[in-house]
Design a protein around this motif. Structure first.
Motif, mmCIF file in Angstrom:
data_model
loop_
_atom_site.group_PDB
_atom_site.id
_atom_site.type_symbol
_atom_site.label_atom_id
_atom_site.label_comp_id
_atom_site.label_asym_id
_atom_site.label_seq_id
_atom_site.Cartn_x
_atom_site.Cartn_y
_atom_site.Cartn_z
ATOM 1 N N ILE A 78 -19.727 13.979 -15.013
ATOM 2 C CA ILE A 78 -19.815 13.172 -13.792
ATOM 3 C C ILE A 78 -20.867 12.095 -14.010
ATOM 4 C CG2 ILE A 78 -20.378 13.143 -11.337
ATOM 5 C CD1 ILE A 78 -17.801 14.574 -11.877
ATOM 6 N N TRP A 79 -20.447 10.859 -13.885
ATOM 7 C CA TRP A 79 -21.365 9.735 -14.054
ATOM 8 C C TRP A 79 -21.999 9.386 -12.716
ATOM 9 C CZ3 TRP A 79 -22.523 8.109 -18.861
ATOM 10 C CH2 TRP A 79 -21.643 8.474 -19.903
ATOM 11 N N ASP A 80 -23.336 9.248 -12.739
ATOM 12 C CA ASP A 80 -24.099 8.845 -11.555
ATOM 13 C C ASP A 80 -23.884 9.837 -10.404
ATOM 14 O OD1 ASP A 80 -24.825 6.639 -13.145
ATOM 15 O OD2 ASP A 80 -23.117 5.490 -12.431
ATOM 16 N N SER A 81 -23.626 9.334 -9.201
ATOM 17 C CA SER A 81 -23.527 10.229 -8.046
ATOM 18 C C SER A 81 -22.218 11.000 -7.982
ATOM 19 C CB SER A 81 -23.681 9.415 -6.756
ATOM 20 O OG SER A 81 -22.521 8.610 -6.530
ATOM 21 N N GLY A 82 -21.180 10.482 -8.619
ATOM 22 C CA GLY A 82 -19.861 11.097 -8.511
ATOM 23 C C GLY A 82 -19.153 10.749 -7.220
ATOM 24 N N ASN A 83 -19.698 9.803 -6.471
ATOM 25 C CA ASN A 83 -19.115 9.443 -5.174
ATOM 26 C C ASN A 83 -18.449 8.072 -5.154
ATOM 27 O OD1 ASN A 83 -19.896 11.847 -3.806
ATOM 28 N ND2 ASN A 83 -21.986 11.049 -3.606
ATOM 29 N N SER A 84 -18.263 7.472 -6.316
ATOM 30 C CA SER A 84 -17.591 6.173 -6.356
ATOM 31 C C SER A 84 -16.123 6.326 -5.965
ATOM 32 C CB SER A 84 -17.692 5.547 -7.746
ATOM 33 O OG SER A 84 -17.117 6.395 -8.718
ATOM 34 N N ARG A 85 -15.647 5.428 -5.116
ATOM 35 C CA ARG A 85 -14.280 5.510 -4.599
ATOM 36 C C ARG A 85 -13.330 4.725 -5.507
ATOM 37 N NH1 ARG A 85 -12.825 6.538 0.510
ATOM 38 N NH2 ARG A 85 -11.633 4.597 0.659
ATOM 39 N N THR A 86 -12.270 5.396 -5.909
ATOM 40 C CA THR A 86 -11.300 4.801 -6.825
ATOM 41 C C THR A 86 -9.886 4.995 -6.314
ATOM 42 O OG1 THR A 86 -12.719 5.238 -8.743
ATOM 43 C CG2 THR A 86 -10.392 4.850 -9.183
ATOM 44 N N ALA A 87 -9.125 3.915 -6.249
ATOM 45 C CA ALA A 87 -7.711 3.999 -5.897
ATOM 46 C C ALA A 87 -6.965 4.688 -7.022
ATOM 47 C CB ALA A 87 -7.131 2.612 -5.649
ATOM 48 N N VAL A 88 -6.065 5.585 -6.667
ATOM 49 C CA VAL A 88 -5.255 6.305 -7.650
ATOM 50 C C VAL A 88 -3.784 6.070 -7.362
ATOM 51 C CG1 VAL A 88 -4.529 8.588 -8.453
ATOM 52 C CG2 VAL A 88 -6.960 8.113 -8.086
ATOM 53 N N THR A 89 -3.049 5.692 -8.389
ATOM 54 C CA THR A 89 -1.592 5.610 -8.329
ATOM 55 C C THR A 89 -1.056 6.370 -9.536
ATOM 56 O OG1 THR A 89 -1.804 3.377 -7.423
ATOM 57 C CG2 THR A 89 0.395 4.073 -8.106
ATOM 58 N N THR A 90 -0.071 7.213 -9.358
ATOM 59 C CA THR A 90 0.483 7.926 -10.509
ATOM 60 C C THR A 90 1.223 6.954 -11.421
ATOM 61 O OG1 THR A 90 2.533 8.422 -9.340
ATOM 62 C CG2 THR A 90 0.763 10.068 -9.220
ATOM 63 N N SER A 91 1.352 7.345 -12.671
ATOM 64 C CA SER A 91 2.080 6.500 -13.617
ATOM 65 C C SER A 91 3.536 6.327 -13.179
ATOM 66 C CB SER A 91 2.009 7.102 -15.022
ATOM 67 O OG SER A 91 2.415 8.459 -15.030
ATOM 68 N N ALA A 92 4.133 7.382 -12.607
ATOM 69 C CA ALA A 92 5.528 7.282 -12.157
ATOM 70 C C ALA A 92 5.667 6.285 -11.017
ATOM 71 C CB ALA A 92 6.036 8.655 -11.725
ATOM 72 N N ASN A 93 4.758 6.324 -10.056
ATOM 73 C CA ASN A 93 4.838 5.389 -8.939
ATOM 74 C C ASN A 93 4.527 3.963 -9.375
ATOM 75 O OD1 ASN A 93 5.851 6.755 -6.764
ATOM 76 N ND2 ASN A 93 3.926 6.882 -5.634
ATOM 77 N N THR A 94 3.697 3.809 -10.388
ATOM 78 C CA THR A 94 3.450 2.462 -10.918
ATOM 79 C C THR A 94 4.722 1.901 -11.537
ATOM 80 O OG1 THR A 94 1.130 3.009 -11.365
ATOM 81 C CG2 THR A 94 2.051 1.092 -12.494
ATOM 82 N N GLY A 95 5.408 2.710 -12.336
ATOM 83 C CA GLY A 95 6.669 2.263 -12.911
ATOM 84 C C GLY A 95 7.686 1.926 -11.845
ATOM 85 N N LEU A 96 7.770 2.764 -10.820
ATOM 86 C CA LEU A 96 8.708 2.516 -9.724
ATOM 87 C C LEU A 96 8.350 1.238 -8.983
ATOM 88 C CD1 LEU A 96 11.132 3.484 -8.104
ATOM 89 C CD2 LEU A 96 9.578 4.919 -6.753
ATOM 90 N N ALA A 97 7.054 0.982 -8.827
ATOM 91 C CA ALA A 97 6.619 -0.239 -8.139
ATOM 92 C C ALA A 97 7.052 -1.489 -8.902
ATOM 93 C CB ALA A 97 5.107 -0.236 -7.957
ATOM 94 N N VAL A 98 6.993 -1.433 -10.228
ATOM 95 C CA VAL A 98 7.448 -2.577 -11.025
ATOM 96 C C VAL A 98 8.933 -2.822 -10.787
ATOM 97 C CG1 VAL A 98 7.814 -3.447 -13.363
ATOM 98 C CG2 VAL A 98 5.663 -2.295 -12.783
ATOM 99 N N ALA A 99 9.724 -1.761 -10.825
ATOM 100 C CA ALA A 99 11.163 -1.906 -10.586
ATOM 101 C C ALA A 99 11.431 -2.436 -9.178
ATOM 102 C CB ALA A 99 11.861 -0.560 -10.788
ATOM 103 N N ARG A 100 10.720 -1.905 -8.188
ATOM 104 C CA ARG A 100 10.929 -2.337 -6.804
ATOM 105 C C ARG A 100 10.455 -3.779 -6.599
ATOM 106 N NH1 ARG A 100 11.130 2.578 -3.655
ATOM 107 N NH2 ARG A 100 12.777 3.775 -4.706
ATOM 108 N N ALA A 101 9.414 -4.178 -7.316
ATOM 109 C CA ALA A 101 8.948 -5.563 -7.216
ATOM 110 C C ALA A 101 10.026 -6.538 -7.666
ATOM 111 C CB ALA A 101 7.683 -5.761 -8.048
ATOM 112 N N LEU A 102 10.853 -6.103 -8.622
ATOM 113 C CA LEU A 102 11.933 -6.963 -9.114
ATOM 114 C C LEU A 102 13.170 -6.892 -8.225
ATOM 115 C CD1 LEU A 102 11.605 -6.292 -12.958
ATOM 116 C CD2 LEU A 102 10.779 -8.262 -11.659
ATOM 117 N N THR A 103 13.440 -5.731 -7.636
ATOM 118 C CA THR A 103 14.588 -5.657 -6.718
ATOM 119 C C THR A 103 14.270 -6.330 -5.389
ATOM 120 O OG1 THR A 103 13.902 -3.461 -5.945
ATOM 121 C CG2 THR A 103 15.524 -3.546 -7.730
#
Length: 321
Positions: free
Chosen positions: A186-211
């Protein structure tokens, strides 16, 4: 309204970023998919998918010829992989891909973003690869503007791939969390907020961005399945494994300083650690996307995924390994 996108070429389809994107593109029946690959590559691709091979130099002229007839080009090649001029174009493969798309008449270009907001000065100051990606996106935006609508763009920013980061076979325990061994850094406080997207949803988002090409035309698309912290990730792991993790706490400041010095001296391998630590340390690389940006998950119809879902999959994976 522009014509629907049908012919889609993907570069970098065999990599950790490209593989889930290729899967999602192939599952969209309205697309005709082509893969761009180096002639010397030993990567294996799905049967029946056309593969266009070029020299390892990836010259603009070769790329232009391959891009002809393509409605969209999706790039999943690391931005820092090729940084030198080959044929007089603006330095680096990332720029030559854009030049070739312009020359070939490609209508939509998706660059290799897939992280933070690379137009934001905060991450660009801290991590060289974010600055490089920002330069590429700015170049793409200028080329699209100069084309008067012939070339358009969409960028995808998805935060951190926690599913990938907790899979040692895919990422080498990128985030410093070893599920099987029940230990974490754990680096520093461990309380840094990070957006998480799964790899599958990222791939789906690319396809949906094109459709949904009209909706995403010339837009930065920000994704977040959820937002979490390193402490919350470890707590969820401890809950689902019913065991206590061994925690090593570290100060990111000296480590980031050392890694940046290594990168600046020519050790480009330091990029991986810079990306990993800044994703979870108490530094501001604009990863709290839900706080600062419009999130597109609902617009693109992405499945809802929770921290508990991702942790559950990681625990199952660790048990089976």
């Amino acid at each position: 309204m522009s014509a629907p996108i049908k012919n889609v070429l993907i570069a970098g389809a065999s990599g950790s970023v490209g593989a889930p994107i290729l899967k999602a593109l192939l599952e969209e029946p309205s697309f005709n998919i082509t893969i761009l690959s180096r002639g010397t590559s030993a990567a294996k691709f799905p049967n029946g998918v056309p593969v266009k091979r070029v020299s390892d130099d990836f010259t603009t002229s070769e790329l232009t010829e391959v891009f002809k007839g393509q409605d969209a080009v999706v790039v999943a090649i690391t931005t820092t992989a090729v940084v030198e001029d080959v044929d007089g174009s603006k330095g680096g493969l990332a720029f030559r891909l854009i030049d070739a798309a312009v020359a070939a008449g490609v209508h939509r270009f998706i660059p290799s973003e897939y992280g933070t907001n690379n137009l934001d000065p905060r991450p660009r100051k801290l991590v060289p690869v974010y600055d490089r990606k920002g330069e590429v996106l700015e170049y793409l935006m200028q080329k699209a503007n100069d084309s008067h609508g012939k070339l358009t763009w969409t960028s995808i920013s998805c935060g951190t791939w926690l599913d990938w980061g907790l899979d040692p076979a895919r990422s080498g325990n990128f985030l410093g969390i070893d599920v099987k061994a029940r230990k974490a850094t754990i680096w520093d406080s461990g309380n840094s907020r990070t957006a998480v997207t799964t790899s599958a949803n990222t791939g789906l988002a690319v396809a949906r961005a094109l459709t949904h090409a009209d909706l995403t035309e010339n837009k930065q698309v920000f994704l977040a399945d959820f937002t979490t912290t390193p402490n919350a990730i470890v707590h969820a792991l401890e809950t689902q494994t019913a065991s206590e993790f061994s925690i090593q706490r570290k100060d990111s400041v000296p480590e980031l300083k050392s890694l940046r010095e290594k990168f600046d001296s020519g050790e480009f391998a330091a990029t991986f650690s810079l990306l990993a630590i800044t994703a979870v340390a108490d530094v501001d690389v604009a990863y709290d996307l839900e706080k600062e940006q419009e999130i597109w998950n609902e617009k693109l119809g992405l499945p809802k995924i929770t921290l508990e879902d991702v942790i559950g999959d990681a625990v199952k994976l660790a048990k089976g390994s």
